[in-house]
Design a protein around this motif. Structure first.
Motif, PDB file in Angstrom:
ATOM      1  N   ALA A 152       0.834  -1.194   0.000  1.00 28.07           N
ATOM      2  CA  ALA A 152       0.000   0.000   0.000  1.00 28.07           C
ATOM      3  C   ALA A 152       0.874   1.250   0.000  1.00 28.07           C
ATOM      4  O   ALA A 152       0.625   2.211  -0.741  1.00 28.07           O
ATOM      5  CB  ALA A 152      -0.930  -0.010   1.206  1.00 28.07           C
ATOM      6  N   ALA A 153       1.935   1.237   0.824  1.00 34.25           N
ATOM      7  CA  ALA A 153       2.860   2.367   0.859  1.00 34.25           C
ATOM      8  C   ALA A 153       3.635   2.492  -0.448  1.00 34.25           C
ATOM      9  O   ALA A 153       3.767   3.588  -1.012  1.00 34.25           O
ATOM     10  CB  ALA A 153       3.827   2.212   2.036  1.00 34.25           C
ATOM     11  N   THR A 207       2.209   5.040   5.195  1.00 31.97           N
ATOM     12  CA  THR A 207       1.158   5.114   4.173  1.00 31.97           C
ATOM     13  C   THR A 207       0.288   6.342   4.380  1.00 31.97           C
ATOM     14  O   THR A 207      -0.077   7.040   3.420  1.00 31.97           O
ATOM     15  CB  THR A 207       0.293   3.843   4.209  1.00 31.97           C
ATOM     16  OG1 THR A 207       1.125   2.698   4.038  1.00 31.97           O
ATOM     17  CG2 THR A 207      -0.758   3.867   3.116  1.00 31.97           C
ATOM     18  N   THR A 241       1.292   3.550  -3.452  1.00 34.53           N
ATOM     19  CA  THR A 241       0.856   4.939  -3.332  1.00 34.53           C
ATOM     20  C   THR A 241       2.010   5.889  -3.630  1.00 34.53           C
ATOM     21  O   THR A 241       1.831   6.907  -4.316  1.00 34.53           O
ATOM     22  CB  THR A 241       0.302   5.205  -1.928  1.00 34.53           C
ATOM     23  OG1 THR A 241      -0.688   4.229  -1.614  1.00 34.53           O
ATOM     24  CG2 THR A 241      -0.329   6.577  -1.858  1.00 34.53           C
TER      25      THR A 241
END
Length: 326
Positions: free
Chosen positions: A44-45, A161, A48
């Protein structure tokens, strides 16, 4: 002055509530599910941060593995010298400096040339690190010993994140974000209206690289023994691109739609068919490019616009005179 609409405040509020709820996850689960949650939060980090740059510029960067490896080795080299928070700062600076150097050399390129260069970057740095460790260190690899548990890694990745999302939200509403949207739509137009396209790309590339390097630094304690092959694994770059494209890069949160299902699928495949994982990644990449070029979120938005257009369209008059059969 930056204007914030009510719907944007609602999204920010929902994000804060969601992050707070996710922070309790390690308190209610552990073992396999916590490990899987760390992997999901990691990507996710990474996705993104990748979308921060590649989303508005439409340049596909395969340099994620290089930034990730630089962050990992920043911790491995200095773990006995600096406290861990300082190591995260070192990783961020190292990642941004690498991105600036790469940007100065390549961001004037476009299309396949940029993709090819970033693809070889991780392999180049990995080979250099191997050569240095072999000739000057006497061994390949470094130990990283900390007291961090999976829960600590999860919380740090969750915080990272959230910071990436907030940074992206601010950038999108700044002059830099506006300039990058113009560059992504038509670079020639951007140059004609006075946008420094090279500088804008380099700045955002540096921000993206810094965040990815910090993610690598956070994950360093999990590996314990870090080698160039593990730190600069090109599969990281491909996986990040596939997840981001699957979810869609039109919105900063779009890649999250691709992170969760693809992480679950890859965990299943790698656990049962470890030798076939690269094949699955390659097939997934081709399928996404051909079947979902705008990602899941892009497809859903297109379907929503079509449904709105059909609902708002006035009814056509009946061409048949009243009372007559066609």
């Amino acid at each position: 002055m930056m204007h914030v609409h009510r719907n944007e405040l609602a999204i920010l509020g929902a994000g804060l509530v969601g992050a707070a709820a996710l922070a309790f996850l390690p308190l209610v689960t552990g073992g396999f599910w916590l490990t899987l949650s760390v992997n999901i939060m990691l990507y996710a980090a990474l996705c993104t941060a990748w979308t921060l740059f590649s989303g508005p510029t439409h340049l596909v960067s395969l340099a994620s593995a290089a930034f990730f490896g630089v962050g990992t080795y920043s911790v491995a080299i200095l773990i006995d010298v600096l406290p861990f928070p300082a190591l995260l700062l070192v990783a961020a600076v190292s990642g941004s400096l690498l991105a600036i150097l790469v940007g100065l050399a390549t961001l004037r390129l476009s299309g396949a040339y940029f993709v090819i260069f970033t693809l070889g970057l991780a392999e180049l740095i990995g080979q250099l690190v191997t050569w240095v460790q072999t000739n000057f260190g006497g061994k390949i690899g470094l130990y990283v010993f900390t007291d961090f548990s999976e829960a600590h890694l999860y919380w740090m990745l969750l915080g990272l994140t959230f910071v990436i999302f907030m940074s992206g939200w601010l950038i999108n509403r700044s002059r830099l974000g506006f300039a990058l949207r113009i560059i992504g739509n038509d670079e020639t137009v951007a140059r004609h209206i006075g946008v420094d396209t090279a500088l804008s790309r380099i700045v955002l590339f540096a921000v993206s690289g810094a965040f990815i390097a910090v993610a690598g630094a956070i994950m360093a304690p999990r590996y314990a023994y870090i080698t160039p092959q593990a730190a600069f694994n090109p599969m990281v770059s491909f996986t990040v691109v596939i997840m981001a494209l699957l979810g869609g890069t039109r919105r900063l949160w779009g890649p999250l739609v691709g992170v969760i299902p693809f992480t679950l699928v890859m965990d299943f495949i790698s656990g049962r068919f470890p030798n076939h994982t690269p094949i699955v990644v390659g097939i997934a990449f081709l399928a996404i490019v051909y079947l979902l070029p705008d990602g899941v979120t892009g497809r859903l938005e297109a379907m929503f616009r079509r449904s709105i257009g059909q609902r708002d369209m006035p009814a056509l008059p009946d061409p048949t005179p009243s009372g007559e059969n066609p």
